[in-house]
Scaffold this motif. Structure first.
Motif, mmCIF file in Angstrom:
data_model
loop_
_atom_site.group_PDB
_atom_site.id
_atom_site.type_symbol
_atom_site.label_atom_id
_atom_site.label_comp_id
_atom_site.label_asym_id
_atom_site.label_seq_id
_atom_site.Cartn_x
_atom_site.Cartn_y
_atom_site.Cartn_z
ATOM 1 N N TRP A 136 43.091 -4.615 8.096
ATOM 2 C CA TRP A 136 41.781 -4.534 8.764
ATOM 3 C C TRP A 136 40.840 -5.652 8.325
ATOM 4 O O TRP A 136 39.662 -5.652 8.687
ATOM 5 N N SER A 137 41.349 -6.652 7.571
ATOM 6 C CA SER A 137 40.479 -7.704 7.033
ATOM 7 C C SER A 137 39.803 -8.518 8.137
ATOM 8 O O SER A 137 38.734 -9.094 7.912
ATOM 9 N N TRP A 138 40.357 -8.549 9.319
ATOM 10 C CA TRP A 138 39.729 -9.280 10.430
ATOM 11 C C TRP A 138 38.349 -8.711 10.759
ATOM 12 O O TRP A 138 37.484 -9.430 11.255
ATOM 13 N N LEU A 139 38.126 -7.416 10.437
ATOM 14 C CA LEU A 139 36.807 -6.817 10.674
ATOM 15 C C LEU A 139 35.724 -7.453 9.788
ATOM 16 O O LEU A 139 34.541 -7.413 10.134
ATOM 17 N N ASN A 140 36.132 -8.029 8.650
ATOM 18 C CA ASN A 140 35.173 -8.703 7.768
ATOM 19 C C ASN A 140 34.564 -9.930 8.440
ATOM 20 O O ASN A 140 33.522 -10.416 8.003
ATOM 21 N N ASN A 141 35.237 -10.447 9.471
ATOM 22 C CA ASN A 141 34.883 -11.741 10.054
ATOM 23 C C ASN A 141 34.386 -11.667 11.489
ATOM 24 O O ASN A 141 34.368 -12.692 12.175
ATOM 25 N N VAL A 142 34.000 -10.480 11.958
ATOM 26 C CA VAL A 142 33.503 -10.358 13.331
ATOM 27 C C VAL A 142 32.157 -9.644 13.340
ATOM 28 O O VAL A 142 31.836 -8.879 12.435
ATOM 29 N N LEU A 143 31.406 -9.929 14.386
ATOM 30 C CA LEU A 143 30.176 -9.187 14.638
ATOM 31 C C LEU A 143 30.478 -8.138 15.690
ATOM 32 O O LEU A 143 31.371 -8.306 16.520
ATOM 33 N N ALA A 144 29.707 -7.067 15.652
ATOM 34 C CA ALA A 144 29.891 -5.990 16.622
ATOM 35 C C ALA A 144 28.528 -5.508 17.095
ATOM 36 O O ALA A 144 27.503 -5.710 16.425
ATOM 37 N N VAL A 145 28.540 -4.894 18.260
ATOM 38 C CA VAL A 145 27.352 -4.244 18.808
ATOM 39 C C VAL A 145 27.760 -2.863 19.275
ATOM 40 O O VAL A 145 28.949 -2.580 19.471
ATOM 41 N N GLY A 146 26.774 -2.013 19.453
ATOM 42 C CA GLY A 146 27.096 -0.670 19.912
ATOM 43 C C GLY A 146 25.954 -0.029 20.664
ATOM 44 O O GLY A 146 24.808 -0.483 20.600
ATOM 45 N N THR A 147 26.318 1.015 21.374
ATOM 46 C CA THR A 147 25.334 1.856 22.049
ATOM 47 C C THR A 147 25.464 3.241 21.448
ATOM 48 O O THR A 147 26.568 3.719 21.179
ATOM 49 N N GLY A 148 24.328 3.873 21.217
ATOM 50 C CA GLY A 148 24.346 5.162 20.553
ATOM 51 C C GLY A 148 23.725 6.266 21.363
ATOM 52 O O GLY A 148 22.906 6.031 22.258
ATOM 53 N N THR A 149 24.131 7.476 21.034
ATOM 54 C CA THR A 149 23.561 8.695 21.595
ATOM 55 C C THR A 149 23.316 9.648 20.441
ATOM 56 O O THR A 149 24.233 9.927 19.660
ATOM 57 N N ARG A 150 22.070 10.147 20.322
ATOM 58 C CA ARG A 150 21.735 11.099 19.262
ATOM 59 C C ARG A 150 21.768 12.498 19.830
ATOM 60 O O ARG A 150 21.155 12.783 20.845
ATOM 61 N N MET A 151 22.546 13.357 19.185
ATOM 62 C CA MET A 151 22.619 14.758 19.534
ATOM 63 C C MET A 151 22.018 15.550 18.371
ATOM 64 O O MET A 151 21.769 14.972 17.316
ATOM 65 N N PRO A 152 21.778 16.836 18.534
ATOM 66 C CA PRO A 152 21.137 17.588 17.445
ATOM 67 C C PRO A 152 21.837 17.487 16.094
ATOM 68 O O PRO A 152 21.176 17.384 15.069
ATOM 69 N N ASP A 153 23.187 17.469 16.067
ATOM 70 C CA ASP A 153 23.883 17.453 14.777
ATOM 71 C C ASP A 153 24.855 16.283 14.612
ATOM 72 O O ASP A 153 25.666 16.274 13.699
ATOM 73 N N ALA A 154 24.777 15.298 15.501
ATOM 74 C CA ALA A 154 25.705 14.166 15.434
ATOM 75 C C ALA A 154 25.114 12.956 16.151
ATOM 76 O O ALA A 154 24.167 13.066 16.915
ATOM 77 N N VAL A 155 25.728 11.813 15.864
ATOM 78 C CA VAL A 155 25.420 10.573 16.564
ATOM 79 C C VAL A 155 26.747 10.034 17.080
ATOM 80 O O VAL A 155 27.729 9.976 16.332
ATOM 81 N N GLU A 156 26.785 9.668 18.359
ATOM 82 C CA GLU A 156 27.966 9.023 18.932
ATOM 83 C C GLU A 156 27.644 7.557 19.140
ATOM 84 O O GLU A 156 26.599 7.229 19.716
ATOM 85 N N ILE A 157 28.533 6.679 18.662
ATOM 86 C CA ILE A 157 28.332 5.244 18.779
ATOM 87 C C ILE A 157 29.581 4.624 19.383
ATOM 88 O O ILE A 157 30.677 4.760 18.828
ATOM 89 N N ASP A 158 29.427 3.960 20.528
ATOM 90 C CA ASP A 158 30.506 3.176 21.114
ATOM 91 C C ASP A 158 30.369 1.762 20.580
ATOM 92 O O ASP A 158 29.353 1.098 20.821
ATOM 93 N N VAL A 159 31.380 1.302 19.825
ATOM 94 C CA VAL A 159 31.324 0.013 19.126
ATOM 95 C C VAL A 159 32.220 -0.993 19.848
ATOM 96 O O VAL A 159 33.367 -0.693 20.186
ATOM 97 N N PHE A 160 31.666 -2.204 20.019
ATOM 98 C CA PHE A 160 32.372 -3.314 20.667
ATOM 99 C C PHE A 160 32.313 -4.533 19.760
ATOM 100 O O PHE A 160 31.243 -4.878 19.238
ATOM 101 N N THR A 161 33.452 -5.204 19.552
ATOM 102 C CA THR A 161 33.438 -6.474 18.826
ATOM 103 C C THR A 161 33.005 -7.561 19.809
ATOM 104 O O THR A 161 33.239 -7.463 21.016
ATOM 105 N N ILE A 162 32.356 -8.592 19.262
ATOM 106 C CA ILE A 162 31.887 -9.706 20.072
ATOM 107 C C ILE A 162 32.869 -10.849 19.920
ATOM 108 O O ILE A 162 33.098 -11.344 18.815
ATOM 109 N N GLY A 163 33.462 -11.287 21.042
ATOM 110 C CA GLY A 163 34.460 -12.373 21.028
ATOM 111 C C GLY A 163 33.811 -13.721 21.084
ATOM 112 O O GLY A 163 32.654 -13.904 21.278
#
Length: 163
Positions: A136-163
């Motif tokens: 997973w070392s390639w994750l050390n070298n990339v930027l990512a963005v995400g969109t989030g949704t807050r629910m009462p007891d959780a947060v959902e985040i869709d994560v995308f790496t930027i090419g």
């Protein structure tokens, strides 16, 4: 004032986004620090969760927190730090900075732990990853963005790496 392009000039191509995973982060009740010189501070404990993606799968470890500053009734700054464990046992550190913005009444309901239509809240983030696991070392070298949704007891985040 927005700069204009010369006649015949083309806009640059945006970077390619590649879906990495959906993080479902279970959270506990906020610890309310209260109004400080920087803004109203809260600490939201991270209790666990899941990681589901085409290649990255595993769980959110029950450690870490989301350190929040409620800047205005419309804007909250988030600074979450926690760890993931892949199905293969690798541990990945996550530092996720985000902005959440909405109408004051929607943000107040969200901060009280009530359900708010995700379409009413702007929730964008920039997670950074760090790991010692070679696969997973390639994750050390990339930027990512995400969109989030807050629910009462959780947060959902869709994560995308930027090419």
């Amino acid at each position: 004032m927005t700069p204009s392009l010369l006649p015949g000039a083309h806009l640059p191509e945006p970077p390619v986004l590649t879906f990495l995973a959906k993080l479902t982060v279970q959270v506990g009740p906020p610890i309310d620090v209260g109004p400080t010189p920087e803004g109203h501070r809260r600490i939201v404990p991270i209790l666990g969760g899941t990681v589901q993606g085409p290649t990255l799968r595993g769980r959110v470890l029950p450690a870490g927190a989301d350190f929040q500053v409620l800047r205005t009734p419309e804007l909250t700054e988030l600074d979450a730090r926690y760890a993931l464990e892949t199905d293969g046992g690798a541990v990945i550190y996550v530092h996720n900075v985000a902005l959440r913005h909405g109408r004051p009444e929607d943000m107040a309901r969200l901060n009280r732990g009530e359900h708010v239509d995700p379409a009413a809240i702007y929730f964008r983030c920039t997670p950074r990853f760090s790991t010692a696991a070679s696969e997973w070392s390639w994750l050390n070298n990339v930027l990512a963005v995400g969109t989030g949704t807050r629910m009462p007891d959780a947060v959902e985040i869709d994560v995308f790496t930027i090419g």
